[in-house]
Structures are given as C-alpha cells and as structure tokens.
Motif scaffolding. Sequence first.
Motif: not given
Lengths: 595, 333
Positions: A509, A511, A513, A557, A587, A589
């Motif tokens: 995945e 990420l 942020e 997601y 975040s 995702r």
Amino acid sequence: MRRKSHLRDSIFLTSLFTIIGILAVFFPLSYFLTTDLTQDNARDYSRQLLGQIKNSIEFYTEEMIMISGYLADHPDVRVYLEGENPLAPSSYSLYQQRARISSELKAISGTRQDLVNIILFREDGDFITNREHAGLTPYWDYREFDWYQETVAAKGLPRLSSSRVENVIAGEHRWVVSLSRAIYDQDHLLGVLLIDLNFQTIADICSNLSGQNGAYVFIMGANDELVYHPQQRLIYSSVKSERFDLVRRSEAIESVIRDGIIYSSVKIKSADWVIVSVTDTRQMVQVSPLVIVTYIGIGLVFALIALVVSLLASRRLTEPILALKNSMQQFQQGDFNAQAQITATNEIAELGDQFNSMTQQIKTLVEHERLIEEQKRKSEIQALQSQIRPHFLYNTLESIIWMASSGEQDKVVEMTSSLAKLMRASASKAREMVTVQMEIDTVSHYLRIQKLRYQDKLQYEIEIDPEVLLARMLRLSLQPLVENAIYHGIKPLRDGGLLVIRAYRAGSELLVEVADNGVGFAPDALHASLEASMDEGESIGLHNVHNRIQLMFGKEYGVSVRSAGPGQNVLDQSDFDPAAGIRTIVSIRLPLVFE
Amino acid sequence: MQKNVNRLFLFYWPWLLIGLAVSALLTGLYLPLRHTPFPYRIIAVGKASTEGIAFWYSIAEGMAAAANEFKVTVDYRSPVDESEVDRQIAIVYEAIAEKPDAIILAALDADRLVEPARAARAAGITVVMVDSALADVDKSPQQSFIATNNVLAGQQLGELVLQRVRPGAQILVVSPSTRGDSLIGRETGVRAVIEDAFDVLPTLDTGGQLSDDIYHQVSQALTEHPEIKAVVCLNEYTTAGSARAIRGLSLTGKVTLVGFDSSEELIDYLEEGLLSAVVIQRPFNMGYLSVARTIDLLNGRTIESFYDTGSIVITKDNIYTGENQKLLFPFEN
C-alpha cells in the motif's frame, strides 16, 4: 439435510424394476402355458391310447360273446343239453353228439391260442371240454361258485368275470378272464357255458401299450374290483393307492386332470369293465428344481442385461442434464461465459440452447449495467473534483487582492505565478491518476500560496520516499487534506504551526500522510468531516477525497484521521518526532500502483 | 466428471454384487442337481434262486417293479438253495467289489453275514436287509430291515394249531434252519403260543435242504413219535416235505399240518385237505419296499429301522378271494 435423490438413479431403478417385473410375469406365464400345452398333448395322447386299448380288449370280449352265442344256439349243443344222460350206454347217438361237440370246441380253441378252456356244463353235472384229458377238480363243486350262480341268475345274458384263477380243472391254476352264459329252454336251465381267455392276453395289451412317460393302464370290473393293475399287489396291501373316485363309467372317453395327473376312463361296450389310463404329466413338464434353476438363471441373465441397458439409458438421459446443471452452477458462481455443451438432439438440448441464449442475454445486460455504472462513477468523480476549484480560487484571489492593495508587488507575482501553475496542473482533464511526484508539485504550488498568505505562522516539511515518487494517486487528492490541516489545525493557533507531508510505502500500500501540530479534532468533528455531505461547508474536501478513493479503489481504501483532540499534547502511536508536537495525522491509504 | 464416474460405481456396485452372488448360488444349486439323473445301482443278494421257488420269485418281481418305477437297476443274485451260507458270503464280497450304491441282503445266517455287511458299509455301500436281518440289531451294520414280522407270523401259526388240535397233544415243529433270523423269529412266535398248551417236541432242523430229504426226516420223526397230532412247518419246502410224509404214512386227517408260505403244490394240498392252513407273506411287497426304501436312504431321507409287510392266514375257503389269489398265484407279467 435433505437426502439428495438423483434423476439418473430413479430412471435406472424404474427401468430395471420394470424389466424385472415383466420377466417375473413372463416366465411363470410361459411356464404355465407350456405346462398346459404339454398337459393337453398328454391328454390327447392318453385318450388315443385308451381308444386303442379299448378296441383291442373289445376284440377279445366280443369274440368270446360271439362264440358263446354261436355255441348256445348250436343244434348239437341243444340236443346234448336237453338229452338224456349221455353216459347211459344205450344212447349211442348222444355219444356221437358229445364227440361232435367236443371236436367243435377243440376247433374253436385251436384257432385262438388265447382261449384256454371252453367248457359246457350240463345242468345234471355232466360236461364237455375242448381239452382231451382235462378233468374237473375233485375238491370243489363248481355249482357252488359265485360265478356259476351269478351266471344262472343272469338268465342267458353273457357274464364277463374279473381276472381270476380258474380252479375247475384238476391240477391247474391259470389266470383267466371268463365269459360264462347260462343256456335256457324258456325258464328251464339246461346248462352253463364257460369260456376262459388267458388273462395274460389282457395284461399284455395293457402293459405293452402303456409304459411310456410313467403312463399306465388299469381295468376295473363290475364291482369296482381290479381286473388288471400293474401294481395290483401293492394296492391290495395299501402300499400304493389309486384314485378310483376319478374313474368315470362312461361309454365315451372322459378325462379328469387332478394334480397334474390325467385320468382318462372309458367303459367297454360288451361288459361292465372300465379301462383307465393314468398319465403323470408332472414328469413330462419336469417341475424339477433343475428346470426352475434354469429358468431363474435365464431370468437373471436377462435381468443383468436389463441392468446394463437401464444403466446406459439413464446415463444417456441424464448426462446432458448434468452438463446443463454444471453450466448453471458455473453461471451461478459468476461465470457469465458459461455455455452448456449438449450433444443430444432432444428436449434437453433445446433446454440447453435456451439456457445458452439466456446467459448470453444476461451477460449483455450485466455488461451494459457495468458500463452505465462506470459512467456514473466517472461523472461523480469529476463532479467531486470540480467542487474544489471555486472554493480555493476565492480564497487565493482574496489574498492577491489584499497583497496588491498593500503594494506587495513581488508577493503578488509569486502568488499569481503559483496560482497559475496550480490552476494548470488541476485544470488538465487528461488523467484521473497522476504520480506522487506530480501531486506533490501541485501541492507545493498551493503551499507557496498559503505561505505567502500566512508568513511565519505556517511552517511545512515534505518528506517523500523516493521509492514511491512514481506511484500513482488520485489527482488533487492531497491538496484538500493540506487545506483542511491549514484551516482547521494551524490557523486557529496564535503562534502558527507545523505541517508535515509524508509519502511512503507500507507493504503493498501507499500511505500519504498530512500531519500538523494544530488544535486537533474532536472525535465528533472527525466523524462529521468524513461522513458529511457535499453541501456542508468546510470539511467537504476531506469527504470528497475519501469518496473518490473509495469509488476508485474500493471500500478498504480511503482517508483516515488520527487526532489527539483539543487540550491534549501528545499523539500516541506515531513515529513523528515528539518535539514537533504533532496532534493530527490525516492519511490516505491507497494500493501501491505504478502504471 | 471424475467425481460423477466414482459416484456411478458406488451406486451400481451393490447391484452387480447381488447379481453375481445370486448367479454363484444358482450355479452351486445347478451342479449337484445335474447329477441326480444318474440311476442308482443296487445289488440284491437273496437266500435262494428265483427259479422254482415262488417266494424268491415274487421278491425279485417286486424289486423289478420298483426298479422300473424309480428308474434304478437292481441285480438279483443268490445261492441255489438255503444251505449255502458260504456261497452267500462269497456273493456279498463279489458284490462289494463291484461298488454298487446299495446292497439289499437276505441273511442266510444272522451271525456270519454281519462281517460281509460291515465290509460293505466300510466301502461306503448302503446295506438294507430284506426277509432276514442280521443278529444283534443295535450294533449290526444294517440300515433298515423290510420283512414280515416273523414273531407275529409265528404266533398266527401257533393260533392255527390252538384252533385245530386238542390241548396236550404232541406237536412237531419243522424248520429248515435254526440260524436264519426269520426262522428264529417264527419259531419264537409259534412256541410262545403253543408251548404251554401242548407237548412240543424239540424243533426238527432239516439243515436247509430241499423237500426229498425233509420227507425222510419228517417221516422218521412221525414214525418215532406216533403220538404227534400236529406238524408246524416254518417255510415252504418243509411244509411240502411234511405233507408228503403225512400222505406217505397215510396220516391225512389224523395229523394236522400247518405251514408257511405257498406254492402250487401246497395249494393242491390245501384244496385236498392234507394241509390245514398256511401263513403266507407278501414277498412282492417285501421286494418292492426294500428297493423303494433303499432309494429313500440313498436320497438322504430318514427311514424306519423296520418295515412290517404283514402276513395272512390262508385256508381252503379263502384261496380264491381278491388279494389272496394274487399272493398265491403270482403270474408273470
């Protein structure tokens, strides 16, 4: 669980039991028909046989009656019987007559070997025989015998005896059948004529003509006594028994069948004798275990054939159905390309064809539905994207106006330049997905604009793992988060705040942020910001991004928020430098995708 | 598809197995059944030749009737007359060597024939006795016995004497042998009835020979014992010999004669009055039943250890009635 029953098994069992049932009916039926036919043949044969024996025996009895009639009316016999005592020396002519009669009797018995004795008894005790030296037995008086008395009582009618031992001749005991006849002159008894037929003649007729297939013949006399029976001695002593009750005294042949045994009986013409033939058809039709076993064996072979045939038949019928069923299961599991391959040409094949065209139609329908669905999603995404632009433009343009009015030329140029770049980046409708690098560039323009607006009040850092620079993410998905952090997190702070953007890989995945050390979220506000509808002002950006991601990549997601909330200093469970005082992390995702 | 094939086999296997099991069972039944049509072979060993002796002629006739009816073969053999025990033993051993299914035996000597009969049983041959059994019935090798109940027949003879002779008179019993089981039985029966009422002389054992010799022996006895009022004979030819002796000594009407079995000669004596009465057996039935019961045994059926074929009293008055005619005048068929 319900026990499954299979069509093939039902077809198999049904046809198997039908065939076995037919066999079970057919074999006994054919067996009984055969038995009946055999019995009919045997009965016809026994009647034919009986007719022959009747004729043979009648030949002898009628011959004896004829001879007795001839002798009874013979003039010499008449004279002899009516005359004086022939032993009286004076009567010479009577002596001659005796000699003539004697030679007549000899002549008759000479032509017929079967005639043992012909004896003419005169009422006074004198007699003439056909045999030269035969004398009467001294131990008996023939006139006391039953046969003699019955003959006299019969008034001139011939009387046929049963089989008997002749005991009138001295020193002789021969088995004979006797014909006796009394000779009368009106009511006056003149004498009695006795003709003995060798019984062996009768016995031979009966035994020679029977004897096949366990058939035999017996004769019953006037008083139901046995004249002849092949097992006479066994019957007398009850070792064997005979069904005398089935004997019919009829001039025509009558047959009675009892327990597989045929009793045919007929009365002979000239005497009160009944000839009976007994044919045991049980031996002919052989109700032997061997035959039964053979029948069952044949039946079993047929049953096995039936088993194989019904097996094949049931398979032939159910195989296309099974194929159809398998295709349906495939279809049910989502394979819209499932097609039933049926080689048969019957109704099941028709069913298969219809199934096939149905799946085709459903496939088209589903395909169509998906296109529509996709179209709708795309338009939704575009709708969400376009919501960002006016919101941001107003804010920026207001800032430019403010800076221009306060004569900050350089800043106006820089801000306008950044706005132009940002607008160019976001105005492109070419692609929905862009690289992380491109999205960071876009956000950098935005941050420069904000930095110009907020001066020292806004500090920011961008930390991108080079590994994910070329990974894909949604266009304009980062900017709303940054905007949200600035407006809701940092702006309320009196002394300004820090914003950190990070992008890195976590397994499969990506990420991204956005963290800040602003005021933080209350849990309620957080929830509201993600679930809020598009009309509800400030947190629309976060919500839109979340929805766009879910629309694009699925429910697993999206956007998540971790926040320490107002009044709390430390954000747990994060790897940010505690000195930075990060309180909120938003975040994104996403699946890690490099195009 | 593989799964379907497996299930197919699971479902149809039991049917195939049942089919195979039934087939095997039927084959198992079929094979032994196929063997039953083969006829049994039976050898009959009589006491005397069928030629000239009506009793053995009728026995053989009865055996032939049964053989014909049940589709078996019966081969009748015998010594010429009843004195030849050794010859009969030899005949039995010869028969064993031929391995018949069964031997039907009329023992000339109740003791000496036990060994040959054992040998036959040891060779797997069924042994059925006719007319005369072996001694010590419980341990003897015989499997069944078809005969006149000779003790009862002897009692019938005894009754005839009781009816005809004044009590206390002297009685002579004549037997051809004291070894044959049938004769022992008859003598026991006779003596049981007359012993107390009469002065019964020791039994005259004529030694198994034919009439001429008996004529002399009985004549001698009658001469030596003039008080004899009745002579009781235990078989056919002792009866004939005794009748001739009585006539020879002109004692007709003075000495009552009762005898056993019949012949043309004896019937003449009956009609004449020289012979008062005879007790006759059913030799045809004896022959017939001996074969029929032997076949039953060979077929695995349980049969009795003894079958009584019965005996009948014949006097002048009932010679020519129904069954008696057939018994007294067996004709050739």
